[in-house]
Design a protein around this motif. Structure first.
Motif, PDB file in Angstrom:
ATOM      1  N   THR A 138       0.814  -1.217   0.000  1.00 54.26           N
ATOM      2  CA  THR A 138       0.000   0.000   0.000  1.00 54.26           C
ATOM      3  C   THR A 138       0.847   1.266   0.000  1.00 54.26           C
ATOM      4  OG1 THR A 138      -0.185  -0.088   2.420  1.00 54.26           O
ATOM      5  CG2 THR A 138      -1.947  -1.130   1.139  1.00 54.26           C
TER       6      THR A 138
ATOM      7  N   ASN B 131      -6.030  -3.710  -4.909  1.00 53.12           N
ATOM      8  CA  ASN B 131      -5.444  -2.600  -4.161  1.00 53.12           C
ATOM      9  C   ASN B 131      -6.455  -1.489  -3.935  1.00 53.12           C
ATOM     10  OD1 ASN B 131      -4.050   0.224  -4.220  1.00 53.12           O
ATOM     11  ND2 ASN B 131      -2.492  -1.183  -3.468  1.00 53.12           N
ATOM     12  N   GLY B 132      -6.533  -0.985  -2.696  1.00 55.54           N
ATOM     13  CA  GLY B 132      -7.421   0.120  -2.382  1.00 55.54           C
ATOM     14  C   GLY B 132      -6.690   1.385  -2.003  1.00 55.54           C
ATOM     15  N   PHE B 133      -5.345   1.338  -1.984  1.00 54.55           N
ATOM     16  CA  PHE B 133      -4.580   2.512  -1.574  1.00 54.55           C
ATOM     17  C   PHE B 133      -3.141   2.390  -2.073  1.00 54.55           C
ATOM     18  CE2 PHE B 133      -1.903   4.961   1.321  1.00 54.55           C
ATOM     19  CZ  PHE B 133      -2.572   6.170   1.364  1.00 54.55           C
TER      20      PHE B 133
ATOM     21  N   SER C 152      -5.467   1.802  -7.178  1.00 54.74           N
ATOM     22  CA  SER C 152      -6.394   2.713  -6.507  1.00 54.74           C
ATOM     23  C   SER C 152      -6.840   3.839  -7.430  1.00 54.74           C
ATOM     24  CB  SER C 152      -5.755   3.274  -5.229  1.00 54.74           C
ATOM     25  OG  SER C 152      -4.429   3.712  -5.462  1.00 54.74           O
ATOM     26  N   TYR C 153      -5.892   4.471  -8.169  1.00 46.08           N
ATOM     27  CA  TYR C 153      -6.215   5.435  -9.209  1.00 46.08           C
ATOM     28  C   TYR C 153      -5.643   4.895 -10.518  1.00 46.08           C
ATOM     29  CZ  TYR C 153      -6.402   9.052  -5.418  1.00 46.08           C
ATOM     30  OH  TYR C 153      -6.652   9.781  -4.288  1.00 46.08           O
TER      31      TYR C 153
ATOM     32  N   MET D  17     -10.382   0.094 -11.025  1.00 48.21           N
ATOM     33  CA  MET D  17      -9.689   0.922 -10.044  1.00 48.21           C
ATOM     34  C   MET D  17     -10.552   1.070  -8.802  1.00 48.21           C
ATOM     35  SD  MET D  17     -11.767   2.621 -12.069  1.00 48.21           S
ATOM     36  CE  MET D  17     -10.843   2.741 -13.589  1.00 48.21           C
ATOM     37  N   ASP D  18      -9.941   1.487  -7.696  1.00 47.07           N
ATOM     38  CA  ASP D  18     -10.722   1.608  -6.462  1.00 47.07           C
ATOM     39  C   ASP D  18     -11.365   2.989  -6.318  1.00 47.07           C
ATOM     40  OD1 ASP D  18     -11.362   0.201  -3.819  1.00 47.07           O
ATOM     41  OD2 ASP D  18     -10.610   2.140  -3.131  1.00 47.07           O
ATOM     42  N   ASP D  19     -10.627   4.059  -6.624  1.00 47.09           N
ATOM     43  CA  ASP D  19     -11.088   5.395  -6.245  1.00 47.09           C
ATOM     44  C   ASP D  19     -11.326   6.358  -7.409  1.00 47.09           C
ATOM     45  OD1 ASP D  19     -10.933   4.895  -3.389  1.00 47.09           O
ATOM     46  OD2 ASP D  19      -8.764   4.898  -3.663  1.00 47.09           O
TER      47      ASP D  19
ATOM     48  N   SER E  57     -15.022   1.232  -5.506  1.00 50.10           N
ATOM     49  CA  SER E  57     -15.556   1.987  -4.378  1.00 50.10           C
ATOM     50  C   SER E  57     -16.905   2.612  -4.732  1.00 50.10           C
ATOM     51  CB  SER E  57     -14.580   3.090  -3.969  1.00 50.10           C
ATOM     52  OG  SER E  57     -15.176   3.977  -3.049  1.00 50.10           O
TER      53      SER E  57
ATOM     54  N   GLY F  32     -16.206   6.241  -5.634  1.00 50.21           N
ATOM     55  CA  GLY F  32     -15.192   6.503  -6.647  1.00 50.21           C
ATOM     56  C   GLY F  32     -15.703   7.445  -7.731  1.00 50.21           C
TER      57      GLY F  32
END
Length: 203
Positions: free
Chosen positions: A31, A59-61, A96-97, A123-125, A148, A151
């Motif tokens: 992360t 992956n979230g971050f 994440s991005y 992607m997460d965000d 998310s 997101g």
């Protein structure tokens, strides 16, 4: 050195570098901030064309498909990082991005970066997170599969003279979000919400 590999990351800090017809698969599952492709040091007139950039799908971050910042360990490090960079016909998956470009905190914004006909997925965000950019072009891209519920598809902060045209964005939250942005063109983009829109959710 124009471009180099640091672990599984490609770092570009020069002019007129083209990366074409490659698959870049990040093996980093942590992360801490890391990138598939990272631009820094006033990179200019570089191109990423017809590439697949694969980040950790869970992956979230901390994982960014393509990014520009002053420090490869800090995605928010502002500076004269990248100008007239083109990312075209690429598939960016996971992280994440998908794309995060930072410009200078003071003085002129970074100039002329373009993202054309790319597919951003899983992607997460954020699909695109852009800060301190002038004459930015985000044209003909697809953004979908954001994991998310909060997101955003395309987010621009501190931007001017940009074009956001002909994109298809599928999200739960904001399809296009702008703040401190002016003299811009936004047209012909399709925004699809997979749950109630942000305004409806605030009621």
């Amino acid at each position: 050195i124009s471009a180099c590999l640091v672990g599984s990351e490609m770092c570009i800090r020069d002019r007129y570098v083209t990366v074409k017809n490659m698959t870049l698969n990040s093996t980093n599952t942590g992360t801490g901030d890391h990138f598939g492709v990272h631009f820094t040091g006033a990179s200019s007139y570089d191109s990423i064309v017809n590439c697949r950039i694969l980040m950790n799908p869970a992956n979230g971050f901390g994982a960014f498909g393509v990014g520009a910042s002053a420090d490869i360990t800090n995605d928010f490090a502002e500076g004269d990082n990248a100008n007239y960079v083109t990312v075209m016909n690429c598939a960016i998956d996971g992280g994440s991005y998908s794309v995060h470009f930072e410009g200078p905190a003071t003085g002129n914004y970074n100039l002329g970066n373009a993202f054309i006909n790319n597919t951003l997925t899983n992607m997460d965000d954020y699909g695109f997170y852009m800060d301190q950019q002038d004459s930015l072009r985000i044209i003909g891209n697809s953004v979908n599969g954001i994991r998310s519920n909060f997101g955003d598809g395309i987010a621009c902060f501190d931007a001017m003279n940009f074009e956001v045209n002909a994109n298809q964005v599928t999200v739960d939250d904001y399809g296009i979000y702008m703040t401190n942005a002016n003299f811009n063109e936004i047209a012909d983009s399709c925004l699809l919400y997979t749950s109630p829109s942000p305004r409806d959710r605030q009621k």
